[in-house]
Write an enzyme that holds these catalytic residues in place. Structure first.
Site, PDB file in Angstrom:
ATOM      1  N   GLY A 216       0.816  -1.202   0.000  1.00  0.00           N
ATOM      2  CA  GLY A 216       0.000   0.000   0.000  1.00  0.00           C
ATOM      3  C   GLY A 216       0.851   1.254   0.000  1.00  0.00           C
ATOM      4  O   GLY A 216       1.954   1.290  -0.558  1.00  0.00           O
ATOM      5  N   SER A 217       0.367   2.281   0.667  1.00  0.00           N
ATOM      6  CA  SER A 217       1.015   3.596   0.591  1.00  0.00           C
ATOM      7  C   SER A 217       2.348   3.684   1.321  1.00  0.00           C
ATOM      8  O   SER A 217       3.048   4.694   1.183  1.00  0.00           O
ATOM      9  CB  SER A 217       0.064   4.667   1.124  1.00  0.00           C
ATOM     10  N   THR A 218       2.733   2.666   2.090  1.00  0.00           N
ATOM     11  CA  THR A 218       4.077   2.702   2.675  1.00  0.00           C
ATOM     12  C   THR A 218       5.133   2.691   1.572  1.00  0.00           C
ATOM     13  O   THR A 218       6.245   3.189   1.766  1.00  0.00           O
ATOM     14  CB  THR A 218       4.320   1.521   3.638  1.00  0.00           C
ATOM     15  N   PHE A 219       4.778   2.136   0.396  1.00  0.00           N
ATOM     16  CA  PHE A 219       5.738   2.107  -0.712  1.00  0.00           C
ATOM     17  C   PHE A 219       5.997   3.505  -1.269  1.00  0.00           C
ATOM     18  O   PHE A 219       6.972   3.721  -1.992  1.00  0.00           O
ATOM     19  CB  PHE A 219       5.236   1.187  -1.829  1.00  0.00           C
ATOM     20  N   LYS A 220       5.145   4.465  -0.929  1.00  0.00           N
ATOM     21  CA  LYS A 220       5.365   5.838  -1.389  1.00  0.00           C
ATOM     22  C   LYS A 220       6.679   6.408  -0.859  1.00  0.00           C
ATOM     23  O   LYS A 220       7.220   7.365  -1.424  1.00  0.00           O
ATOM     24  CB  LYS A 220       4.189   6.727  -0.978  1.00  0.00           C
TER      25      LYS A 220
END
Length: 472
Positions: A216-220
């Site tokens: 999810g958005s942790t990969f941002k």
């Protein structure tokens, strides 16, 4: 000597040498294979009757052998078995070993080459051979805090000292009790093995290191690092308007605080259209290269078993955009996402994670000691410091505000990944703190609450906070 006698003598000599050669081959070349055969009960009984050394967490043995009055002489036992099972593994007559019990079996049983002299002395003196000691890097307080904060929800927690790479907590839930497999009641051990492997909740799966999930958005954080490397800054304005995926009818949208926002604001608000567009612009090759600098594609902590995190190969622009927001086929372990925060906090340096601090022989003399090692450089130091400040804003005034700790600087990133319409999303939170120097990833696979109520900030951030507080 007449011909018949000579022929018999030569034949006997050839057969004798053939027998000797075969025995030598079996002893030298096939010893390991024969010893590992499940039918070889004599070797199995001897192995199971060894006084294996303890596996330690601080001053407490979490796995140890105790003398018993049965044919096996020693019973392997695990205090707080479920809590430490992903690390200790099990030691079983029927199902052998796993995790540290497997990777350090020679040292624990006293059969390692480093303990040869002690074995020789014991043999000559008639003393019983004792095993060595494996000392882990884990903190009992952090481990318990992670377990309690998960509160019976499927998931995992990993905490790393980002300056050294030492693992301070590693929890996977649901878990299993190694005592059920180590029991000398072989019928009960078989029943436990069957039950555990048939359980759809997969209690023997190490979700911290051996399972990969959409981050999810942790990969941002990875995308932001690539953006900074490309020349952008935290104050660079990026397009946050709805983004139509190239060659697709799908539109990525979200409320981000404006159609033009800074990179720092996009991270703080976890703006999907901004990062999807940014990922497509940077391109798959740049994102993949950045991910690999953080450790994607490499398996770590092999001594307890692990798999490599994945950024997909040969993807188009639309798939790249989806990968940039941690979906499509981007997959990561909780260990890997903890390492991303750890590298950012450590000014861009990725330290090789380790979970065994020291191995001692039966006389408690050091045999091996793990020294911190740099694994790679993920970011330029100045870019890492800029990304640190961006992560601090996520916690101080953004989606990760539930991880705030008075008097402690905390930087983090939330993540929520929906993998299918008929199940709850994954909830993620990865963070670092300045005091102590710790990086944490909390992952909840299924929070068992309505999908509209789940988010990394609401569900996972408090778990990371609890672990950080336990280490202060």
């Amino acid at each position: 000597m007449n011909r018949p006698i000579r022929a018999v003598a030569v034949t006997a000599m050839v057969m004798f040498f053939a027998l000797m050669a075969n025995l030598s081959y079996l002893y030298v070349g096939q010893q390991g294979y024969l010893n590992e055969r499940s039918e070889n009960r004599r070797v199995a009984d001897a192995r199971f009757g060894q006084d294996r050394g303890p596996i330690m967490v601080g001053n407490t043995p979490v796995a140890e052998s105790k003398a018993v009055k049965d044919r096996y002489k020693f019973q392997r036992s695990y205090s707080s078995g479920k809590l430490y099972a992903p690390v200790t593994g099990f030691y079983s007559y029927l199902y052998r070993t796993s995790a540290l019990e497997a990777s350090y079996s020679a040292q624990l049983s006293g059969l390692d080459d480093s303990q040869f002299l002690r074995r020789l002395i014991n043999t000559l003196s008639g003393a019983t051979q004792r095993g060595g000691t494996v000392e882990t890097t884990l903190s009992a307080k952090a481990q318990k805090a992670a377990w309690d904060a998960l509160d019976g929800r499927k998931g995992a927690v990993v905490a790393i000292d980002y300056k050294t790479g030492a693992i301070k907590a590693l929890v996977s839930y649901p878990s299993y009790d190694p005592n059920d497999l180590a029991t000398h009641d072989l019928t009960a051990s078989t029943q436990a093995w069957t039950r555990l492997n048939a359980d759809p909740a997969k209690p023997m799966a190490n979700r911290a290191t051996r399972e990969i999930y959409s981050p999810g958005s942790t990969f941002k954080l990875v995308v932001a690092a690539a953006a900074l490397d490309s020349g952008l800054s935290a104050d660079s304005l990026i397009d946050a308007s709805p983004f139509k995926l190239p060659g697709s009818t799908r539109v990525i949208s979200g409320s981000c605080g404006g159609s033009k926002i800074t990179l720092a604001q996009a991270l703080k608000n976890s703006c999907n259209p901004a990062f999807a567009r940014l990922g497509a612009k940077l391109g798959a090759d740049a994102l993949r290269a950045q991910a690999e600098k953080f450790g994607f594609g490499t398996a770590f902590l092999e001594d307890i078993g692990s798999v490599a995190s994945v950024f997909p190969e040969e993807i188009d622009a639309a798939q790249t955009a989806m990968s940039a927001i941690g979906e499509f086929e981007t997959k990561a372990t909780p260990l890997q996402m903890a390492m991303v925060s750890a590298a950012i906090a450590n000014d861009g340096m990725v330290m090789d994670p380790y979970i065994v601090a020291e191995v001692l022989d039966s006389d408690l003399k050091t045999v091996t000691k793990t020294r911190p090692q740099q694994q790679s450089v993920a970011m330029d130091g100045s870019n890492a410091k800029e990304l640190q400040q961006m992560m601090v804003q996520v916690v101080s005034s953004g989606t990760g505000h539930r991880a705030q700790i008075p008097g402690v600087v905390v930087g983090g990133k939330t993540g929520t990944a929906r993998t299918s319409a008929d199940r709850n999303p994954y909830a993620w939170f990865t963070a670092w703190a300045d005091d102590p120097s710790i990086a944490v990833c909390a992952f909840v696979e299924d929070a068992d609450i309505p999908a509209t109520e789940i988010a990394g900030g609401a569900v996972a951030a408090p778990i990371a906070k609890a672990v950080i507080e336990a280490l202060r």
